[in-house]
Write a protein that holds these residues in place. Structure first.
Motif, PDB file in Angstrom:
ATOM      1  N   ASN A 137       0.979  -1.214   0.000  1.00 62.39           N
ATOM      2  CA  ASN A 137      -0.145  -0.098   0.172  1.00 62.39           C
ATOM      3  C   ASN A 137       1.061   1.262  -0.100  1.00 62.39           C
ATOM      4  O   ASN A 137       1.986   1.229   0.541  1.00 62.39           O
ATOM      5  CB  ASN A 137      -1.065  -0.054   1.334  1.00 62.39           C
ATOM      6  N   GLY A 138       0.326   2.213  -0.560  1.00 63.69           N
ATOM      7  CA  GLY A 138       1.173   3.571  -0.674  1.00 63.69           C
ATOM      8  C   GLY A 138       0.334   4.911  -0.245  1.00 63.69           C
ATOM      9  O   GLY A 138      -1.099   4.704  -0.447  1.00 63.69           O
ATOM     10  N   ALA A 139       0.989   5.732   0.108  1.00 68.41           N
ATOM     11  CA  ALA A 139       0.362   6.882   0.973  1.00 68.41           C
ATOM     12  C   ALA A 139       0.346   8.092  -0.087  1.00 68.41           C
ATOM     13  O   ALA A 139       1.425   8.352  -0.868  1.00 68.41           O
ATOM     14  CB  ALA A 139       0.714   7.183   2.167  1.00 68.41           C
ATOM     15  N   CYS A 153      -0.145  11.464   4.484  1.00 68.45           N
ATOM     16  CA  CYS A 153      -1.281  10.645   4.661  1.00 68.45           C
ATOM     17  C   CYS A 153      -1.066   9.517   5.669  1.00 68.45           C
ATOM     18  O   CYS A 153       0.074   8.742   5.225  1.00 68.45           O
ATOM     19  CB  CYS A 153      -2.170  10.108   3.474  1.00 68.45           C
ATOM     20  N   THR A 154      -1.401   9.205   6.905  1.00 60.25           N
ATOM     21  CA  THR A 154      -1.297   8.253   7.776  1.00 60.25           C
ATOM     22  C   THR A 154      -2.322   7.008   7.483  1.00 60.25           C
ATOM     23  O   THR A 154      -2.250   6.012   8.448  1.00 60.25           O
ATOM     24  CB  THR A 154      -1.465   8.820   9.181  1.00 60.25           C
ATOM     25  N   ALA A 189      -2.949   5.583   4.234  1.00 61.15           N
ATOM     26  CA  ALA A 189      -2.064   4.864   3.194  1.00 61.15           C
ATOM     27  C   ALA A 189      -3.149   3.920   2.459  1.00 61.15           C
ATOM     28  O   ALA A 189      -2.779   2.593   2.478  1.00 61.15           O
ATOM     29  CB  ALA A 189      -0.908   4.180   3.767  1.00 61.15           C
TER      30      ALA A 189
END
Lengths: 156, 618
Positions: B292-294, B298-299, B301
């Motif tokens: 997963n990527g943010a 962003c906390t 993600a």
């Protein structure tokens, strides 16, 4: 106990909270371009990797500095730049094999991670524990534990 | 503060960039981003103008929190008049471009006029210059991004671009930033291309130094992050499954529109779900999802980073697609999958890649293909139109073919690029267009989730889930559970969601935070960052003001209350299975109450009292 920054890229999501926190602590404003820790996005591989100074014992930057502006902080093992002494010659940036000490053109001095004096804000801000500040003598403990859990095959 | 109080005006016709002070009186009333940029649009653009003519303007806009370390504070929006709906367009995107623009010292960029030949805008902090982009024109977003990075010789420059679909006039083209984040809806990319503007490249090194009360801000930011981390949706569900956590859930409740919304449950839903993205493939043992990527700061993600099976027919001879890139989120997965009847997750991921590579809105694209498939099944569209491609429901080959054609604007791709409404009109079956005000539906069937019917019908940018996401309450119980099959009480719910969302957007935050945050979590962050008192009530008032202003623009554009409706299919054909079997959407029961709550008359016109209450521009 001496502590060091430990980075687990597999947990990083690339959010840059560490860069924000670093720049806020070190430069007084949220400004990732001035962060001493950088997150690299290897897009095609789907990997995010945070990277910063690992505070070498025999620090090349410290050895190379002609004016002894980089000194060991005995409290936490960090190698700190004394801005009053640094002349901005950048020899340390050549000496460092990892690229983690860099010149700041707006101050004419070099900058590197100083572990925020013992309370690194990048680790504090990281939402996924990709960056932690842990016992310097046991940074591999979690990895060891994970592998250890796979070695007991009595139930197999 | 938190605003830079500076905007960049770019006159593309004259080739001139000018710095201008931000109108702080308006910032006071409209906060930033969506609200503030729309205020500029209302002031400067004739609602009746040709959206693809030089009189339309394109605004890239950040919020006061954009660029700060508040969780998800990386959002920007692209605002203009939409060529798809002729209504106001405001498309929101994450990634890193918005924060970079703020770090360069700009709250927004207003593009006006039209360049004589292709250009790109290059911003390095306070410096902004237009450069020729003839070599970038005709290139995909991905290729142009690579070329432009080589040209500016700086890997850290962030870029927003349009692809070939936009250049070719596809009416739902997106502005894509950071390779796979997009201001996706309503054809904002088409407007950008119509101005001969190929790309905006930004490098910002000035940071965010103007937070009103930094100490209090950091405290509120920390508290906000804690709430997100401890919430099961934002702390677990979204990071693990992304928005795709919804695929099986929405199918279960009988609200997963299937085969151009002719059905409400899809037999192949689990095969294209968030769970399926974790399943190892038979061929190489790897799952579709790599990680997963943010987006910036962003906390949560929720972003998906995925690969396509290299042996899949769509890519087996195309190693350039054997990479990781932005994977399926729920709306895209639904439009490309259940709505077209395709249950092949690799085909969906391939089409998603193409939508990012050439800048198409995957919701509108998938829905338009679904409409075309129904027309084909009915014998209205034939092989002579498609050049022999059998455009049947469930055909992964047809779906991938369609994506390739629209991406490049080739052949039948030109027709598919018109969007569902114009396509169905062209082929004599307007009733098969699953659209409101010309914009295609997203992934929630309003027969099974009643409030969403009203939200779609009244959304200021045409059918959309991001203007009033009552799914949160009706399905997920956030902030409290309401019965999705019940229409009573939904008018108030829709209004509350619409107003709050307008405020969240305008702050520069991501609306997904509202799975966990209410305005009680958000307002303190805005209040600490900005001058003035920003209470939850004031945020809500600003949201309602924005909603009315957008409505007012649309009314002046000729989009009146008669267009606050849904396709007949959803009002007269009952759901065919599941909990919503035999149910239709009860829009007629909700709409009058909604108008009343809004302070509009029975025709949906804003009354003079309401106009006065919110001090709307004349």
């Amino acid at each position: 106990m001496q502590k060091s920054l430990h980075i687990d890229p597999a947990k990083c999501t690339g959010c840059l909270q560490c860069e924000s926190a670093c720049s806020l602590e070190q430069e007084g404003m949220i400004n990732p371009s001035k962060s001493r820790i950088k997150v690299f996005n290897f897009h095609d591989e789907g990997r995010f990797v945070p990277y910063t100074c690992t505070q070498c014992d025999e620090a090349w930057c410290m050895q190379a500095c002609p004016v002894d502006a980089i000194t060991l902080n005995p409290a936490n093992g960090s190698k700190d730049v004394n801005e009053d002494i640094c002349v901005g010659c950048k020899v340390c940036t050549i000496a460092c094999p990892f690229g983690t000490i860099n010149y700041n053109s707006s101050t004419g001095k070099v900058v590197k991670c100083n572990l925020c004096g013992g309370d690194p804000q990048c680790a504090e801000a990281c939402p996924t524990d990709a960056i932690t500040f842990i016992d310097a003598d046991a940074t591999g403990l979690d990895k060891m534990r994970a592998w250890a859990s796979r070695t007991d095959n009595t139930g197999a | 503060m938190a605003w830079t109080k500076k905007l960049l005006r770019v006159d593309l016709s004259a080739g001139v960039c000018t710095e201008e002070a931000l109108n702080m009186e308006w910032a006071n009333d409209y906060l930033g981003q969506r609200g503030l940029a729309t205020r500029y649009l209302v002031d400067e653009v004739d609602p009746k103008c040709d959206p693809l003519g030089p009189d339309n303007k394109l605004i890239m806009t950040t919020g006061p929190l954009t660029g700060t370390n508040a969780s998800t504070a990386g959002r920007y929006s692209v605002v203009c008049k939409s060529p798809l709906t002729n209504a106001v367009a405001c498309s929101n995107s994450g990634g890193f471009f918005g924060a970079e623009l703020k770090m360069a010292g700009w709250d927004m960029i207003i593009f006006e006029g039209k360049a004589a030949s292709p250009v790109y805008l290059h911003i390095v902090d306070g410096r902004a210059q237009l450069h020729p982009a003839d070599d970038l024109w005709g290139k995909s977003v991905w290729e142009a991004d690579k070329m432009l990075h080589a040209k500016v010789q700086d890997a850290q420059t962030r870029m927003a671009l349009v692809g070939r679909s936009a250049e070719e006039g596809c009416l739902y083209a997106a502005v894509v930033n950071d390779l796979h984040r997009a201001a996706g809806r309503s054809g904002v990319g088409t407007v950008m291309a119509s101005k001969n503007l190929k790309a905006v490249a930004v490098r910002g090194t000035q940071g965010i130094g103007n937070i009103h009360d930094p100490k209090r801000f950091m405290e509120t930011v920390k508290a906000g992050k804690k709430v997100l981390a401890e919430n099961p949706v934002t702390g677990q569900g979204l990071p693990t499954y992304g928005t795709q956590v919804l695929m099986n859930v929405i199918n279960e409740v009988g609200a997963l529109p299937t085969r151009n919304m002719s059905e409400v449950q899809f037999e192949g839903a689990s095969k294209v779900s968030g769970e399926a993205m974790h399943e190892p493939r038979k061929t190489d043992g790897k799952p579709n999802l790599t990680t997963n990527g943010a987006c910036y700061a962003c906390t949560i993600a929720c972003g998906r980073i995925s690969t396509i099976d290299r042996t899949h027919f769509s890519v087996k001879d195309k190693p350039e697609y054997w990479i990781n890139s932005g994977g399926l989120e729920y709306e895209a997965a639904w439009a490309l999958g259940p709505d077209t009847g395709v249950d092949d997750i690799d085909a969906l991921t391939y089409c998603n890649f193409l939508c990012n590579e050439d800048g198409m809105d995957p919701i509108s694209f998938g829905s338009t293909v679904a409409a075309a498939m129904e027309l084909y099944e009915k014998g209205v569209i034939t092989d002579s139109h498609t050049g022999g491609m059998e455009l049947r429901f469930g055909s992964a080959e047809a779906l991938c073919w369609a994506a390739e054609k629209v991406a490049k604007g080739e052949g039948f791709g030109k027709d598919l690029g018109l969007g569902a409404e114009r396509l169905c009109e062209k082929f004599g079956h307007p009733e098969l267009s699953m659209t409101v005000k010309g914009q295609e539906f997203p992934a929630y069937d309003p027969r099974g989730i009643q409030g969403m019917g009203l939200a779609y019908a009244t959304s200021n940018r045409g059918a959309c889930h991001l203007r009033g996401y009552t799914v949160a309450s009706e399905i997920l119980g956030i902030p409290e559970k309401t019965d999705p099959l019940e229409s009573e009480g939904k008018a108030g719910l829709v209004k509350a969601f619409q107003d709050a969302t307008a405020a969240v957007d305008s702050a520069g935050l991501c609306v997904f935070t509202t799975f966990a945050w209410t305005l009680d979590d958000i307002a303190p962050q805005v209040d600490a960052a900005c001058e003035g008192d920003w209470s939850p009530d004031r945020m809500l008032e600003v949201g309602e003001r924005i909603w009315n202003m957008e409505r007012d623009f649309n009314m002046k554009a000729g989009i009146d209350g008669s267009m606050d409706t849904l396709p007949k299919r959803l009002l007269s054909e009952g759901g065919n299975s599941g909990p919503a079997k035999d149910r239709v959407n009860e829009l007629d029961k909700m709409l009058p109450e909604y108008y009343e709550l809004r302070g509009w008359n029975s025709s949906g016109e804003i009354t003079s009292e309401t106009r006065q209450k919110f001090n709307l521009p004349a």
